[in-house]
Design an enzyme around this catalytic site. Sequence first.
Site: not given
Ligand code: ADP
Length: 632
Positions: A200, A235, A297
């Site tokens: 991404e 994260h 959920r």
């Molecule tokens: P998980 O499923 O492990 O929780 P997520 O896809 O929900 O992963 O992402 C968790 C966190 O990672 C987000 O809340 C954000 O802080 C960071 N994050 C995710 N995608 C991006 C991105 N494209 N750019 C910057 N930070 C991101």
Amino acid sequence: MISSLLIANRGEIACRVIRTARALGVRTVAVYSDVDRDALHVRIADEAVPIGGSPARESYLVGERIIAAAKETGAEAIHPGYGFLSENADFAQAVLDSGLIWVGPKPDSIRAMGFKDAAKKLMADAGVPVTPGYLGEDQSPETLQKEAAAIGWPVLIKAVAGGGGKGMRRVDAAADFIDALDSCKREAASSFGDDRVIVEKYIERPRHIEVQVFGDAHGNLVHLFERDCSLQRRHQKVIEEAPAPGMDEATRQAVCAAAVRAAKAVNYEGAGTVEFIADASQGLQADRIWFMEMNTRLQVEHPVTEAITGVDLVEWQLRVASGEELPKSQDELAIAGHSIEARLYAEDPAKGFLPSVGRLEHFELDEEDGRVDTGVAEGDSISPYYDPMIAKLVAHGDDRAEAIDKLAAMLDGTEVWPVKTNAGFLFNALLHPEFGSGEIDTGFIERHLDELVPEAEPDEAIWRGAAAVAVAMDEQDELVADLAGFRMNAEPNASVNLGRGGEFRTVALDDEAPMAAVSGFRDEERVVVFHEGQAYEFELSSRGSLGGHGIADGVIVAPMPGRVASVEVTAGERVAKGQRLLTLEAMKMEHGLVAPFDGTVAELGAQAGAQVGEGAVLARVEPGAAAEPSPA
Ligand code: ADP
């Protein structure tokens, strides 16, 4: 309404579900692992069934055993909480196949959102804006690298099966890509058994905005506004709030409508959360918010939504699972005030956030300034087997500033000992000016880490606060003096002998010196105080009880049996506060004993080399003007 419910979870979320079930007259069944035999969720449920060994994979992750427990106890439905099996479509299906009610979305909805690549494709088709990126049919390193370059650096590599912040790597330049990809794939394979990734665009100044949605089996689907979960460490969410600071009404409508579209695309039933990432480099703007994933959920942070909408989301879950319609329509839902939640973890920020385990000898949380959701009580133990989150503190105010104030009060009033917590760290984060201004993004904690991790050692004002607690309480922790007003009753130049980490000090309780506002408790051996979320333990010299409630008049006593290693002053010498008078060797350590205030050494009973018993008077200092600095 269902009449009985098994909760396939533990800790705070099991307790929280039980609370609402009970209020609705639903009989509750808990399940527990070996180590959770006497856990709070087991104690408060109507019934409890053992399901196996302490590691989650031997108990909370064993679907068959949980279903068997439901059958055994005649439970009608299963609530999965969050984590564990909550997003496991096969388990949801097995629950349904065994004739039980699954309190959650249909297995197909869970499956559709289970992988980040498939979910993003589905969402793009449904007209939901998704983060620009490559969704990876071809997983060859060359293709991934080429696609990453086309997206433009920096990029984020994400495991398609990822969750909980695992399996993600930020890459800033082409040269670092292959190494990051390898390590991401390794982590994904070992954590999720699936090493596929997507790439991404890495969003700059990212804010995590998510929308609570709710559907029923009658085709109704509403949103309950957004939450901002941008305060993250690695994260993982740490502080969450609703509504999102700086969100204007048009942007809110756009993002909430996108969330509803996302949920409708998978015929969503029950509670769910659509997560978005926003580029907040120029504030929150509707065309800079992209779908990230959907959590099928109840979320950890659901209480902030409950606080601003007045809805009990677990009650809605149970109603929807029972076949009822959603209790409210979209136009009956509104935002009232502001709510912030902090996740209290059993961990030690000063030691790199290492989890802290052990018995909660002292555990008191402030339930006056807000809502406390916890799965433990005083006397319970924190084991190393599960997530170290021990409570959620949730404040609600008319506006954000009031919510911050209340949550700060709750953190200040957090009394946990000897298990370490992140309360002091949360307190500092909450009161940081940048947080107060609402200028938050997911990098906030990393950027300010050094400022946010509290000092491990107490300052002078806290030493005096501890001395005040020692004076105000007796050995049984009964109040014997008014903590705030005790100075009036104390004799002039009263002092208390306190020790910490081998250093003993005679702490003067004079009027001028500032004293930290603390709460705390004491017994015969120690006084423990709590200040802004931090716990500080001090040893009490046994001689501390002389002169009434720990007050001694500049008398320096041996805090423990030992040998006088050296004497640094002579009788009649003028000494400055904090100046070392003598050194005691005890328990293979040297303990420096220092002057409690400026004055003169009026008595000196100690001789180098002498063995002394605990409480022996070694010296006495009389107060007076500071000593002249000695010529260099
Ligand atoms: P998980 O499923 O492990 O929780 P997520 O896809 O929900 O992963 O992402 C968790 C966190 O990672 C987000 O809340 C954000 O802080 C960071 N994050 C995710 N995608 C991006 C991105 N494209 N750019 C910057 N930070 C991101």
